[in-house]
Design a protein around this motif. Structure first.
Motif: not given
Length: 318
Positions: A88-108
């Motif tokens: 589990f983790g998060m994107t940056t606020t600049r990248a966002r877009g986590a409500n998707s089928d795929s997401a890139v996490l910058t912290s997890w």
């Protein structure tokens, strides 16, 4: 891939599911096949247009900040995570877009076995925000902390993390949520008129810090804390500056206010890892206010704006 977005300001009905290219993990990041992701209240503020004079955005605007899923791509520089890991983790606020089928996490961090996918999907943003604010307020053992709006997504996590530090926590919420707050480890009281007197009765020796997750009561909160520097808000965007209260929101930022990723912010990673440990020990849970499919994003926004969401709103990928 599918992604939740909006293409114009407006009510919850402007939310839609669009198509976007599948993201690729860059150095120091991982990509996940998302199983669940969190609704971010700030997205509703942005969608409504209330913040358009404070921040410029482009359309379509993709939503979501935290997510959980199975790693399917590991980029250069990542040594402790492999394809197939549940995180589990998060994107940056600049990248966002986590409500998707795929997401890139910058912290997890690893997904705790104690958490369901919805809990893990909605955890990271609340954990990171709460950890950052509690650190800024230097909350520790023997402190008394007031969490304003303690039954919400961030408030419930802040209560538990403050309690895990050994602090005494007073939390405000509607009366029907008071037993719920007690189960989280907080002494409950109601918000609104008379809050100063009610909190003083519960904490006659004073309150060391105030974490405002609700907004609208900064003068009273400053009176309770005794100093504006002992109050941090994540909700009162319009009034924080006027009362010299620190406004904290989004991902960690450097001294110039630019969003930074986990490679430059190991404390964010540490906070998520500590949360996972607390979860495994039964000391941290993520109450779910509602779970929605991506296609039902407008309903998620409506629930948030109703003011009756107890805990975190999440999206499920099926």
């Amino acid at each position: 891939m599918r992604t939740v977005q909006f293409s114009r300001y407006g009510p919850p009905s402007v939310m839609e599911v669009g198509e976007a290219p599948e993201p690729q993990a860059g150095p120091g990041t991982v990509r996940i096949a998302v199983r669940a992701s969190g609704f971010t209240p700030a997205d509703a503020y942005v969608r409504s247009g209330r913040l358009k004079d404070m921040m410029a955005i482009g359309f379509p605007y993709r939503t979501g900040f935290d997510a959980a899923g199975v790693v399917d791509q590991v980029a250069e520089g990542v040594t402790d995570t492999a394809v197939g890991d549940e995180v589990f983790g998060m994107t940056t606020t600049r990248a966002r877009g986590a409500n998707s089928d795929s997401a890139v996490l910058t912290s997890w961090a690893r997904k705790p076995a104690a958490w369901s996918w919805p809990e893990a999907g909605g955890a990271a943003g609340s954990v990171e925000t709460s950890t950052r604010v509690l650190d800024r307020l230097r909350v520790g053992a023997s402190d008394t902390v007031l969490v304003q709006g303690a039954a919400g997504a961030v408030g419930t996590v802040a209560v538990q993390l403050a309690a895990a530090r050994g602090a005494r926590v007073i939390g405000t919420a509607s009366e029907h949520n008071h037993d719920f707050l007690r189960s989280m480890g907080a002494t409950p009281t109601t918000y609104g008129e008379g809050i100063v007197e009610r909190v003083r009765a519960l904490a006659p020796d004073g309150v060391d810090a105030v974490f405002d997750c609700a907004g609208g009561s900064l003068p009273d909160l400053i009176t309770i804390a005794g100093d504006a520097t002992r109050v941090v808000t994540i909700a009162d965007f319009m009034n924080a500056a006027a009362y010299n209260v620190h406004l904290s929101h989004g991902a960690p930022a450097d001294e110039e206010g630019k969003t930074i990723g986990p490679a430059a912010d190991p404390l964010a990673v540490h906070g998520l890892a500590l949360a996972a440990e607390l979860a495994d020990r039964g000391k941290l849970r993520i109450p779910i206010a509602g779970a929605f499919l991506l296609e039902d994003a407008s309903a998620a926004h409506e629930l948030s704006e109703s003011g009756h969401a107890r805990g975190k709103i999440v999206f499920l990928n099926e």
